[in-house]
Enzyme design. Structure first.
Site, PDB file in Angstrom:
ATOM      1  N   LYS A 119       0.833  -1.217   0.000  1.00 17.50           N
ATOM      2  CA  LYS A 119       0.000   0.000   0.000  1.00 17.50           C
ATOM      3  C   LYS A 119       0.860   1.257   0.000  1.00 17.50           C
ATOM      4  CE  LYS A 119      -2.477  -1.101   3.701  1.00 17.50           C
ATOM      5  NZ  LYS A 119      -1.958  -2.453   3.997  1.00 17.50           N
ATOM      6  N   ARG A 139      -0.486  -9.541  12.902  1.00 19.74           N
ATOM      7  CA  ARG A 139      -1.074  -8.561  11.972  1.00 19.74           C
ATOM      8  C   ARG A 139      -1.937  -9.246  10.915  1.00 19.74           C
ATOM      9  NH1 ARG A 139       3.971  -5.676   9.916  1.00 19.74           N
ATOM     10  NH2 ARG A 139       2.626  -4.220   8.838  1.00 19.74           N
ATOM     11  N   ARG A 158      11.076  -2.501  10.898  1.00 25.28           N
ATOM     12  CA  ARG A 158      10.007  -2.105  11.822  1.00 25.28           C
ATOM     13  C   ARG A 158       9.799  -3.194  12.871  1.00 25.28           C
ATOM     14  NH1 ARG A 158       5.068  -0.105   8.059  1.00 25.28           N
ATOM     15  NH2 ARG A 158       3.991  -1.349   9.620  1.00 25.28           N
ATOM     16  N   ARG A 209      11.400  -6.234   4.454  1.00 25.47           N
ATOM     17  CA  ARG A 209      11.196  -4.776   4.362  1.00 25.47           C
ATOM     18  C   ARG A 209      12.166  -3.992   5.241  1.00 25.47           C
ATOM     19  NH1 ARG A 209       5.215  -2.384   4.815  1.00 25.47           N
ATOM     20  NH2 ARG A 209       5.265  -3.147   6.945  1.00 25.47           N
ATOM     21  N   ARG A 227      -9.493   0.597   8.893  1.00 26.81           N
ATOM     22  CA  ARG A 227      -9.080  -0.791   9.125  1.00 26.81           C
ATOM     23  C   ARG A 227     -10.114  -1.581   9.917  1.00 26.81           C
ATOM     24  NH1 ARG A 227      -3.161   0.362   8.836  1.00 26.81           N
ATOM     25  NH2 ARG A 227      -1.980  -1.564   8.851  1.00 26.81           N
TER      26      ARG A 227
HETATM   27  P1  AMP Z   1       0.824   0.425   8.729  1.00 24.66           P
HETATM   28  O1  AMP Z   1       2.054   1.224   8.504  1.00 24.66           O
HETATM   29  O2  AMP Z   1      -0.355   0.945   7.963  1.00 24.66           O
HETATM   30  O3  AMP Z   1       1.015  -1.057   8.549  1.00 24.66           O
HETATM   31  O4  AMP Z   1       0.432   0.634  10.273  1.00 24.66           O
HETATM   32  C1  AMP Z   1       1.300   0.253  11.305  1.00 24.66           C
HETATM   33  C2  AMP Z   1       0.522   0.064  12.596  1.00 24.66           C
HETATM   34  O5  AMP Z   1      -0.099   1.294  12.968  1.00 24.66           O
HETATM   35  C3  AMP Z   1      -0.605  -0.953  12.545  1.00 24.66           C
HETATM   36  O6  AMP Z   1      -0.165  -2.291  12.712  1.00 24.66           O
HETATM   37  C4  AMP Z   1      -1.484  -0.470  13.685  1.00 24.66           C
HETATM   38  O7  AMP Z   1      -0.925  -0.818  14.943  1.00 24.66           O
HETATM   39  C5  AMP Z   1      -1.378   1.041  13.551  1.00 24.66           C
HETATM   40  N1  AMP Z   1      -2.418   1.576  12.648  1.00 24.66           N
HETATM   41  C6  AMP Z   1      -2.234   2.216  11.458  1.00 24.66           C
HETATM   42  N2  AMP Z   1      -3.409   2.564  10.917  1.00 24.66           N
HETATM   43  C7  AMP Z   1      -4.363   2.116  11.768  1.00 24.66           C
HETATM   44  C8  AMP Z   1      -5.783   2.134  11.752  1.00 24.66           C
HETATM   45  N3  AMP Z   1      -6.475   2.684  10.739  1.00 24.66           N
HETATM   46  N4  AMP Z   1      -6.433   1.600  12.805  1.00 24.66           N
HETATM   47  C9  AMP Z   1      -5.775   1.059  13.844  1.00 24.66           C
HETATM   48  N5  AMP Z   1      -4.434   0.977  13.909  1.00 24.66           N
HETATM   49  C10 AMP Z   1      -3.725   1.502  12.879  1.00 24.66           C
END
Ligand code: AMP
Length: 223
Positions: free
Chosen positions: A16, A174, A163, A130, A91
């Site tokens: 994404k 996840r 990360r 990554r 999400r």
């Molecule tokens: P991402 O970089 O989008 O994979 O987000 C990393 C982490 O941030 C996720 O695993 C969640 O812990 C948190 N996070 C990001 N966006 C959301 C969301 N819309 N709702 C809840 N947690 C989020």
């Protein structure tokens, strides 16, 4: 083209963030990654960052009320008036409902959700490879970009890191959270007739172009 409001949906590791960077440039719309905003908040140890960190490190979702408020504030910024692309939000169905309400209260335009599909096996390979740059935040992959473990960022020379939530246990969590909480969001947008589906398993540049074409002609894509 009409003003675009895009929502990228897809499991962690679907790409994404990477494709969003390409689409942002091509379409001239604002890319909003809730994950990036949260990582920044954690780095600065702001109130939001302190609240979010434990969930993020464990691969769990940050509570809806925190994230909905964050998204509301971000979408009201002036750079969002000419269109936006959401990466990592919504999400949960509660977040999707809050976004629908927010759009209705502002310009009432119809968003387009893009369901990016990929196998779990490929997701695990991508996430474990990554690397992120601490300085310019660019995303790389050891399997794709020919990067050694201790190499600096090929773009800016900054330090690359893994990360915390790309560690094996967190990846497992996840993927589970995605199935339980985020997969229903795909059905939410399908029911509204606002969903297209794009297979994102292939080579990055080709997939980016495929995504762009599907977004420009959504009626031609599988719903
Ligand atoms: P991402 O970089 O989008 O994979 O987000 C990393 C982490 O941030 C996720 O695993 C969640 O812990 C948190 N996070 C990001 N966006 C959301 C969301 N819309 N709702 C809840 N947690 C989020």
């Amino acid at each position: 083209m009409r003003q675009l409001h895009l929502i990228l949906l897809g499991s962690p590791g679907a790409g994404k963030g990477t494709h969003a960077e390409y689409l942002e440039k091509e379409l001239g719309i604002t890319h909003i990654s809730t994950g990036d905003i949260l990582r920044e908040a954690v780095a600065q140890q702001s109130e939001l960052g302190k609240k979010a960190q434990q969930y993020m490190d464990a691969g769990q979702l940050v509570p809806d009320e925190l994230i909905i408020e964050l998204a509301q504030q971000r979408l009201q910024q002036p750079d969002c008036t000419s269109g936006w692309l959401l990466d990592g939000f919504p999400r949960t169905v509660a977040q999707a409902e809050a976004l629908t309400q927010l759009i209705e209260e502002s310009n009432g335009s119809e968003p387009l959700a893009v369901n990016m599909t990929i196998s779990d096996q490929e997701v695990i390979r991508r996430l474990s490879g990554r690397r992120l740059c601490r300085d310019c935040a660019q995303i790389f992959n050891v399997y794709r970009d020919n990067i050694g473990v201790a190499d600096p960022c090929p773009t800016c020379g900054g330090q690359l890191y893994i990360r915390t939530d790309d560690q094996p246990e967190a990846i497992k969590e996840r993927l589970k959270v995605y199935q339980d909480e985020t997969a229903p969001v795909i059905e939410y947008y399908r029911r509204q007739g606002q969903l297209i589906t794009v297979d994102v398993a292939g080579e990055q540049q080709q997939v980016s172009q495929h995504l762009l074409a599907a977004i420009k002609a959504p009626q031609a894509s599988e719903k």
